[in-house]
Write an enzyme that holds these catalytic residues in place. Structure first.
Site, PDB file in Angstrom:
ATOM      1  CB  VAL A 132      81.292  58.831  82.121  1.00 39.30           C
ATOM      2  CG1 VAL A 132      80.573  60.149  81.852  1.00 39.30           C
ATOM      3  CG2 VAL A 132      81.083  58.415  83.572  1.00 39.30           C
ATOM      4  CG  PHE A 133      78.262  58.804  75.639  1.00 42.91           C
ATOM      5  CD1 PHE A 133      79.052  58.305  74.617  1.00 42.91           C
ATOM      6  CD2 PHE A 133      77.291  59.755  75.329  1.00 42.91           C
ATOM      7  CE1 PHE A 133      78.878  58.744  73.302  1.00 42.91           C
ATOM      8  CE2 PHE A 133      77.110  60.196  74.024  1.00 42.91           C
ATOM      9  CZ  PHE A 133      77.911  59.687  73.013  1.00 42.91           C
ATOM     10  N   GLY A 134      80.556  61.084  77.045  1.00 46.18           N
ATOM     11  CA  GLY A 134      80.555  62.542  76.913  1.00 46.18           C
ATOM     12  C   GLY A 134      80.179  62.946  75.505  1.00 46.18           C
ATOM     13  N   GLY A 166      79.464  66.620  74.968  1.00 44.44           N
ATOM     14  CA  GLY A 166      79.644  68.076  74.909  1.00 44.44           C
ATOM     15  C   GLY A 166      81.051  68.416  75.354  1.00 44.44           C
ATOM     16  CD  GLU A 221      78.774  67.839  82.904  1.00 44.06           C
ATOM     17  OE1 GLU A 221      77.791  68.323  82.318  1.00 44.06           O
ATOM     18  OE2 GLU A 221      79.943  68.035  82.530  1.00 44.06           O
TER      19      GLU A 221
END
Ligand code: SIN
Length: 183
Positions: free
Chosen positions: A12-14, A16, A88
């Site tokens: 998973v790319f974060g 924020g 989210e």
């Protein structure tokens, strides 16, 4: 104990709060970037940094050909996606994206994006208007200003240059210095 990659694991790319608030279990965390997206404080927050009556301002990704967005990738177990979806839930949907790690490796990952079609989307405003909005917003997860300043600090610590985030953080800090009301 050696943590062996499992076929149920996902990246998973974060970009924020997922960069600086990793309050979920993960196996591995690596700086990464994605192409074609730019980070913008254009999403309303009804549940973390504001309320439905008075939404805060948080980041989403906007398509921009040639842009590169730097962030943090996490290798998680598939069952961790459930709690992340809840975190989210205010307008963000998962999208599949090619991920580039800063050491040159690549993988496929997921990224949470809130498009302009979601009801909480706020869109562009001047830096001054966005800084004022953020200075005045609070939600169940705390002051909106913490979100912005923590993100700016985390990007700086990673050596990432982000004009949008840094200009907004400087505008907010100047505003707080001029008007030191509790935020
Ligand atoms: C993210 O961090 O990747 C999504 C937006 C947020 O939760 O701040």
């Amino acid at each position: 104990m050696h943590d062996v990659a499992n076929e149920n694991d996902v990246w998973v790319f974060g970009y924020g709060s997922l960069i600086w608030k990793a309050d979920f279990p993960y196996h591995e965390r690596r700086p990464a970037y994605i192409h074609g997206w730019t980070r913008r404080f254009w999403q309303g927050s009804h549940d973390h940094r504001g309320t439905p009556e008075s939404p805060g301002r948080v980041v989403t990704l906007i398509r921009e050909p040639g842009a590169v967005c730097h962030g943090m990738a996490y290798r998680i177990s598939a069952e961790t996606l459930g709690p992340l979806d809840v975190r989210e839930k205010n307008g963000y949907l998962r999208e599949v994206t090619p991920l580039h790690f800063t050491d040159g490796e690549q993988a496929e990952g997921l990224v949470y994006i809130a498009t302009d079609a979601n009801p909480a989307f706020l869109g562009a405003a001047s830096y001054d208007a966005m800084a004022r909005h953020i200075a005045d917003s609070h939600g169940p997860s705390g002051p909106n200003s913490d979100y912005l300043l923590n993100l700016a600090d985390a990007l700086r610590a990673m050596g990432v240059e982000d004009v949008h985030v840094f200009t907004l953080a400087e505008t907010l800090e100047a505003r707080i210095a001029d008007d030191p009301r509790p935020v």
